[in-house]
Design an enzyme around this catalytic site. Structure first.
Site, PDB file in Angstrom:
ATOM      1  N   ASP A 173       0.838  -1.206   0.000  1.00 37.87           N
ATOM      2  CA  ASP A 173       0.000   0.000   0.000  1.00 37.87           C
ATOM      3  C   ASP A 173       0.876   1.260   0.000  1.00 37.87           C
ATOM      4  O   ASP A 173       0.371   2.383  -0.035  1.00 37.87           O
ATOM      5  CB  ASP A 173      -1.026  -0.010   1.138  1.00 37.87           C
ATOM      6  CG  ASP A 173      -0.389  -0.041   2.514  1.00 37.87           C
ATOM      7  OD1 ASP A 173       0.844  -0.131   2.607  1.00 37.87           O
ATOM      8  OD2 ASP A 173      -1.136   0.021   3.511  1.00 37.87           O
ATOM      9  N   SER A 174       2.198   1.055  -0.011  1.00 42.22           N
ATOM     10  CA  SER A 174       3.124   2.177  -0.226  1.00 42.22           C
ATOM     11  C   SER A 174       2.831   2.845  -1.562  1.00 42.22           C
ATOM     12  O   SER A 174       3.256   3.974  -1.807  1.00 42.22           O
ATOM     13  CB  SER A 174       4.574   1.688  -0.189  1.00 42.22           C
ATOM     14  OG  SER A 174       4.759   0.601  -1.070  1.00 42.22           O
ATOM     15  N   ASP A 200      -1.016  -6.251   0.050  1.00 45.93           N
ATOM     16  CA  ASP A 200      -1.273  -5.520   1.290  1.00 45.93           C
ATOM     17  C   ASP A 200      -2.764  -5.226   1.423  1.00 45.93           C
ATOM     18  O   ASP A 200      -3.380  -4.715   0.477  1.00 45.93           O
ATOM     19  CB  ASP A 200      -0.563  -4.152   1.228  1.00 45.93           C
ATOM     20  CG  ASP A 200       0.602  -4.051   2.180  1.00 45.93           C
ATOM     21  OD1 ASP A 200       0.740  -4.910   3.073  1.00 45.93           O
ATOM     22  OD2 ASP A 200       1.395  -3.103   2.013  1.00 45.93           O
ATOM     23  N   LYS A 219      -1.099  -9.363   3.299  1.00 45.73           N
ATOM     24  CA  LYS A 219      -0.290  -8.863   4.414  1.00 45.73           C
ATOM     25  C   LYS A 219      -1.134  -7.890   5.242  1.00 45.73           C
ATOM     26  O   LYS A 219      -1.817  -7.044   4.688  1.00 45.73           O
ATOM     27  CB  LYS A 219       0.977  -8.168   3.920  1.00 45.73           C
ATOM     28  CG  LYS A 219       1.821  -7.563   5.065  1.00 45.73           C
ATOM     29  CD  LYS A 219       3.225  -7.236   4.641  1.00 45.73           C
ATOM     30  CE  LYS A 219       3.388  -5.926   3.918  1.00 45.73           C
ATOM     31  NZ  LYS A 219       2.999  -4.721   4.685  1.00 45.73           N
ATOM     32  N   GLU A 248      -1.111  -5.379   8.907  1.00 48.64           N
ATOM     33  CA  GLU A 248      -0.303  -4.743   9.941  1.00 48.64           C
ATOM     34  C   GLU A 248      -0.937  -4.983  11.313  1.00 48.64           C
ATOM     35  O   GLU A 248      -2.150  -4.807  11.461  1.00 48.64           O
ATOM     36  CB  GLU A 248      -0.207  -3.226   9.693  1.00 48.64           C
ATOM     37  CG  GLU A 248       0.564  -2.886   8.431  1.00 48.64           C
ATOM     38  CD  GLU A 248       0.655  -1.389   8.167  1.00 48.64           C
ATOM     39  OE1 GLU A 248       0.312  -0.578   9.065  1.00 48.64           O
ATOM     40  OE2 GLU A 248       1.068  -1.030   7.052  1.00 48.64           O
ATOM     41  N   GLU A 266       9.593  -3.920  10.392  1.00 50.87           N
ATOM     42  CA  GLU A 266       9.976  -2.618   9.839  1.00 50.87           C
ATOM     43  C   GLU A 266      10.616  -1.730  10.908  1.00 50.87           C
ATOM     44  O   GLU A 266      10.012  -1.449  11.946  1.00 50.87           O
ATOM     45  CB  GLU A 266       8.748  -1.922   9.224  1.00 50.87           C
ATOM     46  CG  GLU A 266       9.089  -0.585   8.593  1.00 50.87           C
ATOM     47  CD  GLU A 266       8.087  -0.122   7.545  1.00 50.87           C
ATOM     48  OE1 GLU A 266       7.169  -0.881   7.171  1.00 50.87           O
ATOM     49  OE2 GLU A 266       8.243   1.025   7.085  1.00 50.87           O
TER      50      GLU A 266
HETATM   51  O1  KIV Z   1       3.618  -1.014   1.592  1.00 46.00           O
HETATM   52  C1  KIV Z   1       4.733  -1.524   1.417  1.00 46.00           C
HETATM   53  O2  KIV Z   1       5.349  -1.401   0.350  1.00 46.00           O
HETATM   54  C2  KIV Z   1       5.290  -2.323   2.521  1.00 46.00           C
HETATM   55  C3  KIV Z   1       6.690  -2.783   2.462  1.00 46.00           C
HETATM   56  C4  KIV Z   1       7.696  -1.833   2.059  1.00 46.00           C
HETATM   57  C5  KIV Z   1       7.084  -3.618   3.595  1.00 46.00           C
HETATM   58  O3  KIV Z   1       4.595  -2.606   3.433  1.00 46.00           O
END
Ligand code: KIV
Length: 258
Positions: A42-43, A81, A110, A112, A177
């Site tokens: 989600d970056s 994510d 994934k 959090e 992280e």
């Molecule tokens: O959102 C993302 O890209 C991430 C990673 C960099 C671990 O969670």
């Protein structure tokens, strides 16, 4: 069904695990031969859309980017994510994760969090949805502030507890992280599933970075970001050359015309 997940897990204590992000088919296709896992992170909210935090990323955005990435992966595990507010309770998480798995054909998701999402992780795993955990800095909660985690006794205790909880709930791996290096080592030795570090030293079983950062496409000043190339220059000069040839009518010649 879980052959790829098991093969990923079996790399622990054998060889370092290589993970990168991708948001589109073209990038996924290029990196796929070198990665064990490709994360649709989600970056993408900050990297592609200039959002202040990952909190503004929607499920639809994650699904559309993941559908594109799917077309570029033939080797790596593909993990998506789950964005903010899509796994607030176990029932909501199950519904949304099932949707992501079905539409994107990814290998897992994934999430959090630790203790707070334990019932959710349990339910997802029971429903055969592979889960990767994410501890330490959790950008959806910290609104993008980067600082080392696990220096105080309280934080350390919590991260260790959450790592064990995630392992027990059936997570197949955990992203750590910005976790302090000695704590990253302790956790990596303590749990049987792979730890994937980002800013958490080489004491982890593997590493993950944002591909746009390693390509030099972003202006990231975060301590753990290393530019492995400067693709900006290549793009800049290609556009400059194109402009020159268009202006001078050198392009397109007969060869490039119908
Ligand atoms: O959102 C993302 O890209 C991430 C990673 C960099 C671990 O969670």
């Amino acid at each position: 069904m879980f052959a790829k997940i098991n093969s990923f897990k079996s790399k622990k204590n054998k060889s370092k695990i290589v993970c990168l992000t991708a948001y589109s088919k073209n990038i996924a296709q290029i990196i796929d031969k070198h990665t064990d896992l490709i994360l649709i992170g989600d970056s993408l909210g900050s990297v592609l859309y200039n959002f202040k935090s990952t909190r503004s990323v929607t499920l639809d955005m994650m699904i559309e980017h993941s559908k594109s990435v799917r077309k570029g992966i033939s080797n790596s595990l593909m993990i998506v994510d789950m964005p903010f507010n899509t796994y607030n309770n176990p029932a909501q998480a199950l519904k949304n994760c099932k949707k992501v798995m079905r539409i994107t054909k990814c290998d897992g998701v994934k999430l959090e969090g630790g203790l707070k999402i334990m019932k959710t992780v349990n339910l997802l795993v029971k429903n055969k949805i592979p889960v990767m955990g994410h501890l330490g800095i959790m950008p959806q909660l910290t609104k993008g502030k980067f600082k080392s985690k696990g220096k105080s006794a309280k934080e350390k205790k919590e991260i260790i507890r959450d790592s064990k909880l995630l392992e027990n709930a059936g997570a197949f791996s955990i992203v750590l992280e910005c976790v302090e290096k000695n704590l990253a080592k302790e956790i990596t030795n303590l749990i049987s599933i792979p730890t994937i570090g980002i800013g958490s030293s080489n004491n982890c079983d593997g590493q993950v970075l944002v591909t746009d950062d390693i390509l030099g496409l972003t202006e990231s000043k975060i301590k753990f970001v290393k530019k492995f190339t400067d693709i900006k220059k290549t793009i800049y000069f290609a556009a400059k050359k194109f402009k020159k040839e268009v202006k001078s009518k050198k392009y397109p010649t007969k060869k490039y015309s119908y």
